[in-house]
Write an enzyme that holds these catalytic residues in place. Structure first.
Site, mmCIF file in Angstrom:
data_model
loop_
_atom_site.group_PDB
_atom_site.id
_atom_site.type_symbol
_atom_site.label_atom_id
_atom_site.label_comp_id
_atom_site.label_asym_id
_atom_site.label_seq_id
_atom_site.Cartn_x
_atom_site.Cartn_y
_atom_site.Cartn_z
ATOM 1 N N ASN A 1 84.904 -36.628 50.713
ATOM 2 C CA ASN A 1 85.302 -37.853 50.023
ATOM 3 C C ASN A 1 85.380 -37.674 48.507
ATOM 4 O O ASN A 1 85.266 -38.641 47.747
ATOM 5 C CB ASN A 1 84.346 -38.987 50.376
ATOM 6 C CG ASN A 1 84.468 -39.398 51.823
ATOM 7 O OD1 ASN A 1 85.542 -39.281 52.417
ATOM 8 N ND2 ASN A 1 83.380 -39.860 52.422
ATOM 9 N N GLY B 1 94.754 -41.942 57.325
ATOM 10 C CA GLY B 1 93.473 -42.585 57.056
ATOM 11 C C GLY B 1 93.165 -43.647 58.077
ATOM 12 O O GLY B 1 93.772 -43.711 59.146
ATOM 13 N N GLU B 2 92.198 -44.493 57.730
ATOM 14 C CA GLU B 2 91.766 -45.555 58.626
ATOM 15 C C GLU B 2 92.895 -46.541 58.909
ATOM 16 O O GLU B 2 92.986 -47.109 59.984
ATOM 17 C CB GLU B 2 90.579 -46.296 57.972
ATOM 18 C CG GLU B 2 90.004 -47.412 58.799
ATOM 19 C CD GLU B 2 89.181 -46.893 59.970
ATOM 20 O OE1 GLU B 2 88.935 -47.703 60.881
ATOM 21 O OE2 GLU B 2 88.795 -45.708 59.966
ATOM 22 N N ASP C 1 78.749 -43.182 51.322
ATOM 23 C CA ASP C 1 79.314 -42.067 52.097
ATOM 24 C C ASP C 1 79.772 -40.949 51.167
ATOM 25 O O ASP C 1 80.870 -40.411 51.320
ATOM 26 C CB ASP C 1 80.471 -42.568 52.970
ATOM 27 C CG ASP C 1 80.915 -41.516 53.998
ATOM 28 O OD1 ASP C 1 80.133 -40.579 54.261
ATOM 29 O OD2 ASP C 1 82.024 -41.640 54.530
ATOM 30 N N ILE D 1 100.912 -36.376 53.723
ATOM 31 C CA ILE D 1 99.872 -35.389 53.407
ATOM 32 C C ILE D 1 98.560 -35.685 54.125
ATOM 33 O O ILE D 1 97.590 -34.942 53.999
ATOM 34 C CB ILE D 1 99.621 -35.314 51.883
ATOM 35 C CG1 ILE D 1 99.250 -36.690 51.323
ATOM 36 C CG2 ILE D 1 100.839 -34.731 51.171
ATOM 37 C CD1 ILE D 1 98.884 -36.683 49.846
ATOM 38 N N GLY D 2 98.524 -36.757 54.886
ATOM 39 C CA GLY D 2 97.299 -37.064 55.614
ATOM 40 C C GLY D 2 97.390 -38.411 56.287
ATOM 41 O O GLY D 2 98.412 -39.100 56.246
ATOM 42 N N VAL E 1 99.238 -41.304 54.748
ATOM 43 C CA VAL E 1 99.121 -41.103 53.311
ATOM 44 C C VAL E 1 100.253 -40.166 52.892
ATOM 45 O O VAL E 1 100.439 -39.103 53.479
ATOM 46 C CB VAL E 1 97.757 -40.494 52.923
ATOM 47 C CG1 VAL E 1 97.668 -40.330 51.408
ATOM 48 C CG2 VAL E 1 96.618 -41.374 53.426
ATOM 49 N N ASP F 1 87.397 -42.480 48.200
ATOM 50 C CA ASP F 1 87.109 -43.105 49.495
ATOM 51 C C ASP F 1 86.140 -44.273 49.351
ATOM 52 O O ASP F 1 84.934 -44.144 49.548
ATOM 53 C CB ASP F 1 86.572 -42.106 50.521
ATOM 54 C CG ASP F 1 86.660 -42.670 51.949
ATOM 55 O OD1 ASP F 1 86.706 -43.907 52.073
ATOM 56 O OD2 ASP F 1 86.686 -41.905 52.910
#
Length: 408
Positions: A187, A66-67, A182, A63-64, A71, A200
């Site tokens: 986020n 990240g760093e 942030d 679904i995504g 995910v 996040d």
């Protein structure tokens, strides 16, 4: 369902910080413990995150990203418990030692939080590969994307309910002496029931493309208080500034703060006293709350507890929101003098990609706007809320210029 987490080791005892100071817990709420103070990040992880058996986790779809890695949406089925939907962040197989450390630190940060408006850590997988961080699944995804999808289809009360959720989560975090650094709509995650949860907590965040580079790293300028940009002074008060921008994002259905301005333009104009104007149909009282969050003097900004109370009043007494703030932007007007064609006008406001759509709708000369009440930009094929607002505002300037010329 909100789960009550047992108090864990590391919360209630004094913690010696790197500079020799001692952090003491306050009565009634535990203080955040910086996991980087541990010599070994795995020690922090043992204190703040519960190890899960990889066999309990079923990964479904990506679904995504990240760093650290992909995910997934998945299911967590612990022995003698019903399966629950989860989001699983994985660490890339070829991740270096620093990424592995940051991955563990992020889980150690999340594991300290237990609040209905902060994302909940279900556990981690560190005994087998890939390493995993398992959090509750939020079906509506990030707040910015959800707002874009729901553009114009949510009431002011619904928007304020979401804003209240973010403020409540930040009240909890600031009460633990945790500074987010942030806070932005991207986020914040949204549940099926439109409950907003702050998320996040990565130490190495994947910031927006136009993040501002400083000697101390990258800063998301459009959401960051001046003292944090200039001196890297991040506090609960700088998080309040960021919250004001999130509130603006919510009320504008995720319009881009400061539109297409460069980072240097944003910083220069904020220093000169400029503040974001009220979004379309935004109640005056809500815009005033934003302005309070953007006070130059950080000591004059409201606390998150004050913001929650203020939003509660607005939610209970919607009559206080009857006065709508003027929709006219307070930013300098775009100069369209000497421009006559729609094509040149769109180029001048950096919206030239829509020239063909205007031509197909029969608009080639700016003079044609004088007779139009309001263009249906959705029907024309312009879907992005930020672009629609920018075009609408410029059309108002064009009409004002045309009417002034006709009156002479």
């Amino acid at each position: 369902m909100f789960r009550r987490r047992r108090r864990k080791k590391g919360y209630s005892s004094p913690v010696e910080l790197k500079d020799g100071r001692v952090s003491l817990p306050t009565r009634g709420q535990q203080l955040y413990v910086d996991p980087s103070n541990y010599g070994d990040p795995e020690d922090a992880l043992k204190d703040f995150a519960k190890e899960q058996d990889k066999r309990w986790i079923q990964l479904d779809i990506i679904i995504g990203g990240g760093e650290f890695g992909d995910v997934y949406k998945g299911l967590l089925t612990r022995p003698d418990e019903d399966a629950i939907p989860v989001a699983v962040k994985t660490l890339k197989a070829d991740a270096d030692q620093r990424s592995r450390k940051d991955f563990m630190l992020e889980a150690s940060i999340m594991g300290q939080f237990c609040d209905p408006n902060v994302i909940f850590l279900e556990g981690v997988v560190t005994k087998t590969l890939p390493l995993m961080i398992i959090i509750e699944f939020m079906s509506n995804g990030s707040l910015d994307n959800f707002l874009k999808k729901m553009d114009g289809n949510l009431t002011v009360q619904q928007l304020l309910g979401m804003a209240r959720g973010v403020a409540s989560g930040m009240k909890y975090l600031s009460g633990m002496n945790y500074v987010h650094r942030d806070l932005a709509a991207r986020n914040v995650l949204v549940s099926e029931g439109m409950v907003c949860k702050v998320a996040d907590f990565g130490l190495s965040r994947e910031l927006e493309d136009s993040a501002y580079e400083t000697k101390g790293g990258k800063i998301p300028v459009r959401w960051t208080a001046l003292e944090a940009i200039d001196y890297r002074k991040f506090t609960a008060a700088s998080d309040v500034w960021s919250y004001g921008v999130v509130l603006w994002e919510i009320m504008s259905f995720s319009e881009r703060p400061y539109w297409e301005w460069s980072n240097f333009e944003v910083i220069d104009r904020i220093r000169g006293g400029y503040r974001l104007p009220p979004p379309l149909d935004c109640p005056k009282a809500i815009h005033q709350l934003m302005l309070n969050c953007w006070q130059f003097d950080r000591n004059k900004r409201p606390k998150f507890a004050d913001i929650v109370k203020k939003l509660d009043v607005f939610i209970r007494s919607p009559d206080k929101l009857n006065v709508v703030a003027p929709a006219e932007p307070k930013s300098p007007k775009l100069d369209v003098s000497g421009v006559t064609s729609v094509h040149d006008w769109l180029d001048s406001i950096k919206m030239g990609q829509y020239s063909d759509l205007f031509s197909r709708a029969g608009f080639t000369q700016l003079s044609q706007f004088a007779e139009e009440e309001e263009l249906d930009l959705n029907d024309m094929g312009i879907k992005l809320i930020g672009h629609k607002n920018k075009i609408r505002k410029s059309i108002k300037d064009v009409k004002r210029t045309l009417n002034k010329d006709n009156a002479l």
